[in-house]
Design an enzyme around this catalytic site. Structure first.
Site, PDB file in Angstrom:
ATOM      1  N   GLY A   1       0.814  -1.150   0.215  1.00 21.31           N
ATOM      2  CA  GLY A   1      -0.478   0.789   0.258  1.00 21.31           C
ATOM      3  C   GLY A   1       0.658   1.472   0.239  1.00 21.31           C
ATOM      4  O   GLY A   1       1.619   1.874  -0.893  1.00 21.31           O
ATOM      5  N   SER A   2       0.267   2.173   0.497  1.00 22.80           N
ATOM      6  CA  SER A   2       0.532   3.930   0.496  1.00 22.80           C
ATOM      7  C   SER A   2       1.903   3.618   0.879  1.00 22.80           C
ATOM      8  O   SER A   2       2.996   4.499   0.776  1.00 22.80           O
ATOM      9  CB  SER A   2      -0.175   5.156   0.709  1.00 22.80           C
ATOM     10  N   THR A   3       2.659   2.895   1.882  1.00 23.49           N
ATOM     11  CA  THR A   3       4.103   3.111   2.404  1.00 23.49           C
ATOM     12  C   THR A   3       5.987   2.792   1.454  1.00 23.49           C
ATOM     13  O   THR A   3       6.256   3.193   1.737  1.00 23.49           O
ATOM     14  CB  THR A   3       4.501   1.765   3.627  1.00 23.49           C
ATOM     15  N   PHE A   4       4.498   2.177   0.780  1.00 23.13           N
ATOM     16  CA  PHE A   4       6.068   2.240  -0.821  1.00 23.13           C
ATOM     17  C   PHE A   4       6.362   2.877  -2.065  1.00 23.13           C
ATOM     18  O   PHE A   4       7.010   3.764  -1.983  1.00 23.13           O
ATOM     19  CB  PHE A   4       5.192   0.670  -1.695  1.00 23.13           C
TER      20      PHE A   4
END
Length: 637
Positions: free
Chosen positions: A290-293
C-alpha cells in the site's frame, strides 16, 4: 657328527624362542603404549557407568544485559535396573509418586539395559516429587540434575526467541539459529559396577558440565515492552487477523524490537499449533504494502531528478485512465492542483501513477532491486520471506502504475523497514541483524561481536535529506497528523492496502500500516506497525495504526533520550485539534505587564509583591488555550 646335529637343532630352538620372546615384548609394548587408551576405554565401558549431568544453555540477553531466556534447575529420574533388588516394590512406589500406571514404570524397571532414563514421566520433576523419590532410598534409583529453559517475560519476543524442546535442543527462532553456541557440554557422575551391574566399592567421579555461551541481542527490552503492550491493545480494540510491529536503528540495521500477534508462551509451547510456533510475521508475512511503498517511488523520482517535490505541480481530477483501467484517488473528485510534496502528503494515487510514468519501468524497477525488494534481507532469523516483484518483461503500463503506489507487488515488513531506513539514513542499505554479540557464560565478556554491514548505496545524501523533510511534512501537514508530537520532528507515512485472495481484491478487508521516522532530522529509529483486517473501525490508517504508533513513538523518545529539536514544521490544525500557545517568559516583569502577555492563559498567583519571581510552566512550553499558568510574586532583587 651326531653331536653337531644336536647342536644345530638347539640353536634353531633358541632362535625361535628368542623371536617369540621379542614378539611378546613388542606386543606388550604396543598394548601398553599405543593401544592403552583404546583398551582402557573398552575396559572402562565394562565396569564404568555414566549418569549424565546436563549443562545449562547459554542465556539470551537484551542489548542492556536484561535476561530474556534463562534456565531453571530441575531433576530427572534415572534407573540402573541391575542394581534394583526389589523391582516390584520399586515399580509400585515410583508409579504412585509419578502418577502413572505400574505397567508404564515396569517398562523401565525391567528393561535389559545398564542405565535407563525414565522418559517422559521422570523428566523435569518438581522439587516435591524429587524429594519423595529421594526419601525412598532405593537401590538403583538415581536423581540427576537437569536444566529447563525458562522465559521470564512469557510471550515477549516469542516468535523471534523461539523455544526449546524437552531435551534442551533449540527448535525454532534464535534458539534454533544459534543452537550450537547456546548448547553446552554435558557432564557426568561416573560410578563403577561389575558385569551384572552391581555397584563396586569405588569412589564416584564427578565430571563438571560446561555451560553454553550467552548471546546478547540488539533488542531493547523497554522498547520491546512498549511494542508488546500496543500489540495487545490492538488485539483488544480491533480483533485483527494479525498485527505486527518492527523497530530498527536505521544507522546500523540493528533490530530494537519486533513482535506480532498471534504469539505464544515458549514456556508452554506444547499448547500451540506448529503454525503459531514457526511463523515470525515481521520477517515472514508477505503482502501488498500500500501507500508506505510510495516512499520508495518518491525517493527514486527525486534521485533521478524527474521531479522537484516543492516546485513541480500535478492536477488530480480524482482518477486516471491507464490502458483502459481506471485508477482512483481515495478522495472523490480528487485534490485538484498540488505540488508533488502535497501528492505525498495526501497519498494521491494518480500523482504516483504520474511519478511511475516519469521514471519508466526500467528505472523504477532498478530502484526496487537496489532497495532489496524481491530478495531476502539476510537477517539472522529463520523463516524469512522474499516477497514477489514483477519480472520486468511482464510489466506493462498498468503494472508500472500500480507498483508506483504499492499495489500488485508483495513485500515483507523487514524489507520495507530496511529500505525506508536506507531512504532516511543518507542512502545506505544495511543488512538487518538481531545478534549483537556472543559472550562468555561466566563473565559475560564479549567473545565475538557483530557490526553493521553495508550492502550497497541506494540514493544520495541530498535525496535522503529531501525525503526526511518530505516525510516530516506528511506528519505535520498530511495524512500522518495523528503521529505529530509537539517539539519533536517526526516523519512518517500511512498505508492502506486492500487484501487479495484467489486473485481478487477482498471487500472491506485491508492491511492498515504506518511507518515512523524518529526523529526525522537525525533518525535514531524507524517504526513500522501493521494491522490486518481490523474490525469495527474506520478503514483508514490515520484512525487505526497512526494513533497507536504515536504511543510507541513517545516511549522510544523517552527510552533513547531523544531531545526536542528546533526547526520542525508546525502542525496544520484540523477542526478536532485543540489550539496551543507557547508560554512566554514573564519572570522579572511587573504583574500588570505579565498579564498582558498571558492573555491566552488562566493565571493564578501565589505570594505577594509586584514582580514575578518564578513561573510554571517554564517559558517556551506549549500548552492548550486557557490552560493555567502559575506565577510566584515577590519583590525585584
Amino acid at each position: 657328527m651326531f653331536f653337531k646335529k644336536i647342536d644345530k637343532r638347539i640353536k634353531i630352538v633358541l632362535i625361535i624362542i628368542l623371536v617369540l620372546f621379542i614378539s611378546i615384548i613388542l606386543r606388550v609394548f604396543k598394548i601398553q603404549v599405543f593401544d592403552y587408551k583404546k583398551l582402557k576405554s573398552l575396559a572402562d565401558d565394562l565396569w564404568s557407568r555414566d549418569l549424565e549431568v546436563a549443562a545449562d544453555r547459554g542465556k539470551i540477553l537484551d542489548r542492556n544485559g536484561e535476561v530474556l531466556a534463562d534456565n531453571v534447575t530441575t531433576t530427572s529420574l534415572v534407573l540402573v535396573p541391575n542394581q534394583i533388588k526389589d523391582k516390584k516394590k520399586t515399580s509400585e512406589e515410583l508409579s504412585k509418586i509419578l502418577g502413572v500406571s505400574k505397567k508404564e514404570i515396569d517398562k523401565h524397571v525391567y528393561k535389559k539395559t545398564s542405565i535407563e532414563r525414565v522418559h517422559p514421566e521422570g523428566r523435569r520433576l518438581s522439587f516435591e516429587i524429587a524429594d519423595r523419590i529421594n526419601s525412598l532410598e532405593m537401590d538403583g534409583v538415581y536423581l540427576v540434575k537437569e536444566s529447563k529453559r525458562y522465559y521470564p517475560y512469557g510471550n515477549l519476543l516469542s516468535n523471534s526467541l523461539g523455544y526449546v524442546g524437552i531435551d534442551n535442543q533449540g527448535l525454532s527462532g534464535l534458539e534454533l539459529q544459534y543452537d550450537k553456541i547456546l548448547t553446552g557440554t554435558s557432564g557426568a557422575i561416573k560410578y563403577f559396577s561389575d558385569a551384572k551391574g552391581n555397584q563396586l566399592n569405588l569412589s564416584d567421579v564427578y565430571v563438571e558440565p560446561v555451560n553454553g555461551m550467552n548471546i546478547q541481542l540488539t533488542i531493547d527490552l523497554k522498547i520491546q515492552q512498549s511494542v508488546e503492550r500496543e500489540l495487545n491493545n490492538i488485539v483488544d480494540m480491533f480483533d485483527p487477523d494479525m498485527a505486527l510491529a518492527l523497530v530498527m536503528n536505521p544507522k546500523t540495521g540493528e533490530i530494537l524490537a519486533m513482535g506480532s500477534r498471534p504469539d505464544y508462551d515458549p514456556n508452554s509451547y506444547q499448547n500451540y499449533s506448529k503454525e503459531s510456533l514457526n511463523r515470525n510475521l515481521p520477517i515472514f508475512a508477505s503482502y501488498e504494502p500500500g501507500s508506505t511503498f510510495k516512499i520508495i517511488t518518491t525517493a527514486s523520482a527525486v534521485e533521478e531528478n524527474v521531479v522537484n517535490l516543492e516546485k513541480d505541480h500535478f492536477h488530480d481530477s480524482g482518477s486516471v485512465n491507464v490502458d483502459g483501467s481506471i485508477l482512483k484517488c481515495w478522495k472523490a473528485g480528487g485534490h485538484g492542483d498540488q505540488t508533488f510534496m502535497q501528492v505525498l502528503q495526501n497519498s494521491c494515487n494518480p500523482g504516483f501513477v504520474k511519478l511511475g510514468q516519469l521514471l519508466g519501468k526500467e528505472k523504477l524497477f532498478s530502484y526496487l532491486d537496489k532497495f532489496g525488494f524481491g530478495e531476502k534481507t539476510g537477517i539472522d532469523l529463520t523463516g524469512e520471506g522474499k516477497g514477489i516483484i514483477f519480472d520486468l518483461n511482464q510489466v506493462g503500463n498498468v503494472e508500472l502504475a500500480t507498483t508506483a503506489f504499492g499495489q500488485g507487488v508483495s513485500v515483507t515488513p523487514i524489507q520495507q523497514v530496511t529500505a525506508i531506513s536506507s531512504v532516511v539514513n543518507g542512502g545506505y542499505l544495511y543488512q538487518p541483524y538481531i545478534l549483537k554479540s556472543i559472550n562468555d557464560t561466566v563473565t559475560n565478556d564479549i567473545i565475538d561481536e557483530k557490526y553493521k554491514h553495508l550492502v550497497r548505496r541506494t540514493i544520495s545524501k541530498k535525496t535522503s535529506a529531501t525525503m526526511r523533510k518530505a516525510l516530516e511534512s506528511v506528519v505535520a501537514l498530511g495524512g500522518g497528523k495523528a503521529a505529530y508530537i509537539d517539539g519533536y520532528r517526526i516523519g512518517g507515512k500511512t498505508g492502506t492496502a486492500q487484501k487479495v485472495k484467489d486473485g481478487k481484491y477482498l471487500v472491506n478487508n485491508y492491511i492498515m500500516s504506518f511507518v515512523a521516522i524518529i526523529p526525522s532530522n537525525d533518525p535514531e529509529a524507524v517504526l513500522y506497525l501493521a494491522i490486518d483486517n481490523p474490525k469495527d473501525t474506520a478503514l483508514l490508517s490515520s484512525y487505526t495504526t497512526t494513533p497507536i504508533a504515536r504511543r510507541i513513538i513517545l516511549d522510544i523518545i523517552d527510552i533513547l533520550g531523544i531531545e526536542k529539536q528546533k526547526g520542525g514544521l508546525e502542525k496544520d490544525l484540523e477542526w478536532t485539534d485543540k489550539i496551543t500557545y507557547e508560554v512566554p517568559n514573564v519572570v522579572g516583569m511587573k504583574v500588570k505587564d505579565a498579564k498582558k502577555l498571558l492573555v491566552n492563559f488562566t493565571v493564578e498567583y501565589s505570594g505577594t509583591g509586584e514582580y514575578v519571581v518564578s513561573q510554571s510552566p517554564d517559558a517556551k512550553t506549549k500548552i492548550e488555550d486557557q490552560s493555567t499558568v502559575r506565577l510566584m510574586l515577590g519583590q525585584k532583587k
